[in-house]
Design an enzyme around this catalytic site. Structure first.
Site, PDB file in Angstrom:
ATOM      1  N   ALA A 240      38.099  36.348  41.531  1.00 59.35           N
ATOM      2  CA  ALA A 240      37.240  36.127  40.372  1.00 59.35           C
ATOM      3  C   ALA A 240      36.914  37.435  39.645  1.00 59.35           C
ATOM      4  O   ALA A 240      37.295  38.528  40.071  1.00 59.35           O
ATOM      5  CB  ALA A 240      35.957  35.419  40.803  1.00 59.35           C
ATOM      6  N   HIS A 241      36.153  37.287  38.563  1.00 57.96           N
ATOM      7  CA  HIS A 241      35.859  38.431  37.698  1.00 57.96           C
ATOM      8  C   HIS A 241      35.011  39.490  38.409  1.00 57.96           C
ATOM      9  O   HIS A 241      34.150  39.204  39.216  1.00 57.96           O
ATOM     10  CB  HIS A 241      35.177  37.990  36.402  1.00 57.96           C
ATOM     11  CG  HIS A 241      33.909  37.211  36.584  1.00 57.96           C
ATOM     12  ND1 HIS A 241      33.266  36.626  35.536  1.00 57.96           N
ATOM     13  CD2 HIS A 241      33.171  36.914  37.670  1.00 57.96           C
ATOM     14  CE1 HIS A 241      32.179  36.011  35.959  1.00 57.96           C
ATOM     15  NE2 HIS A 241      32.104  36.175  37.256  1.00 57.96           N
ATOM     16  N   ASN A 242      35.350  40.734  38.100  1.00 57.62           N
ATOM     17  CA  ASN A 242      34.639  41.923  38.591  1.00 57.62           C
ATOM     18  C   ASN A 242      34.725  42.111  40.109  1.00 57.62           C
ATOM     19  O   ASN A 242      33.957  42.881  40.684  1.00 57.62           O
ATOM     20  CB  ASN A 242      33.171  41.907  38.150  1.00 57.62           C
ATOM     21  CG  ASN A 242      33.018  42.075  36.652  1.00 57.62           C
ATOM     22  OD1 ASN A 242      32.904  41.096  35.923  1.00 57.62           O
ATOM     23  ND2 ASN A 242      33.039  43.318  36.186  1.00 57.62           N
TER      24      ASN A 242
END
Length: 349
Positions: A240-242
């Protein structure tokens, strides 16, 4: 391509025993090999096939003793298994050695393509893309605007790299993988609907990373989702993001890592492992298949299992007791009946 026993022996620093002019054009398992095949014997369990194989050349250890006549030409080496892995890599390099630009394909005029590149048919190379030397972009690959690829990058058929992403040297991305799609960011509204939060960051894959088929790595909301040097990612994984994944970590299929979680270096993650978001995972952690991690791991080099996660040995003990629950349930039922009978007996006195 064909190679002689002499050629192979020079490559492996081995010794030919038999016909040095024997030729091979393919690799095969010793029990299945036919004429023109090269095989190897490293496991004594397969020694019987050395005397029956139809392989033209077989690589064996220097100390391999023969108890019957052998039809194949032998190449004796210090370690047959290691030698064969070298040949597998060489064979794969020859097989995937493509160069040139196939048509139809689209390359934006502002894109910079390094020396020795291969770009397959129907590939799309966007605006201001930089592609290093000896990269291989297979058919139907989409490389978005402002993407940077280092040297010796391979993007197999159907892979997608979204805009602004950065890929280092010697990276492999397999078919169907998506690098840089939007992170899962939505703001809840009072009426129960959701408003999409723009994902304006990117994904960075450092050197020597490999990404399996149909894996997805989301771009950061802001900043970067980062996969550090030497990470190996299996098929069907969601990152997922980051998220940040530390160097030389390995992740098996169907695992998922939620947003903003930081995975340490040399972490081993089994299949179907799930991480909650915003966690920190210590270096050297090991997670058995289907472990569920709902909190940060601070102790380095520890093994974990179960869901929610617990120390691996505790998980094994708990699982062993879990298997005995039906028997324990039966015993409790019998004890309850016995207690009830005793109560009835005292009540009738």
């Amino acid at each position: 391509m064909q190679f002689t026993a002499h050629d192979i022996s020079l490559l492996l620093n081995g010794t030919v025993e038999g016909d040095a002019a024997a030729t091979v054009s393919q690799l095969a398992k010793i029990e299945e090999a036919g004429a023109g095949s090269l095989s190897f014997l490293a496991n004594p369990k397969y020694e019987q096939f050395l005397y029956t194989t139809n392989a033209s050349i077989v690589i064996v250890n220097n100390d391999q003793q023969l108890t019957a006549p052998v039809k194949a030409t032998l190449i004796r080496v210090a370690n047959a298994y290691s030698a064969f892995t070298v040949l597998l890599e060489k064979y794969n390099t020859f097989r995937l050695d493509k160069k040139g630009i196939e048509q139809p394909s689209f390359i934006h005029p502002t894109a910079q393509i390094g020396a020795g590149a291969y770009i397959g048919a129907f590939a799309y190379i966007g605006q201001n893309v930089t592609i290093g030397d000896n990269c291989k972009i297979y058919p139907n690959v989409n490389v978005g605007d402002n993407v940077t690829l280092g040297n010796n990058v391979t993007l197999f058929a159907g892979a997608t790299v979204y805009f602004d992403c950065v890929i280092g040297n010697n990276v492999i991305v397999h078919s169907g993988a998506v690098i840089g799609s939007d992170g899962f960011g939505f703001a809840p509204n009072p009426d129960g609907t959701y408003t999409k939060i723009a994902q304006i960051g990117n994904v960075i894959l450092e050197d020597d990373v490999e990404v399996g088929s149909n894996t997805t790595i989301d771009r950061a909301t802001m900043g970067s989702t980062i996969v550090r040097k030497g990470v190996k990612i299996d098929n069907l994984i969601q990152i997922a993001h980051n998220v940040e994944i530390g160097a030389h970590t390995v992740i098996a299929a169907q695992s998922g890592i939620s947003g903003s979680t930081k995975i340490g270096e040399r972490v081993v993650i089994g299949g179907q492992v799930g991480f909650a978001g915003h966690l920190n995972i210590a270096n050297g952690s090991q997670f058995s298949a289907q472990t569920g991690i709902n909190g940060s791991v601070t102790e380095e080099g520890k093994a974990w299992g179960g869901s929610p996660y617990m120390p691996y040995k505790d998980y094994l003990r708990a699982h062993a007791k879990l298997r005995k629950l039906p028997e324990l349930d039966r015993k409790v039922y019998e004890l309850e009946k016995l207690i009830e009978e005793l109560r009835k007996g005292k009540a009738s006195e």
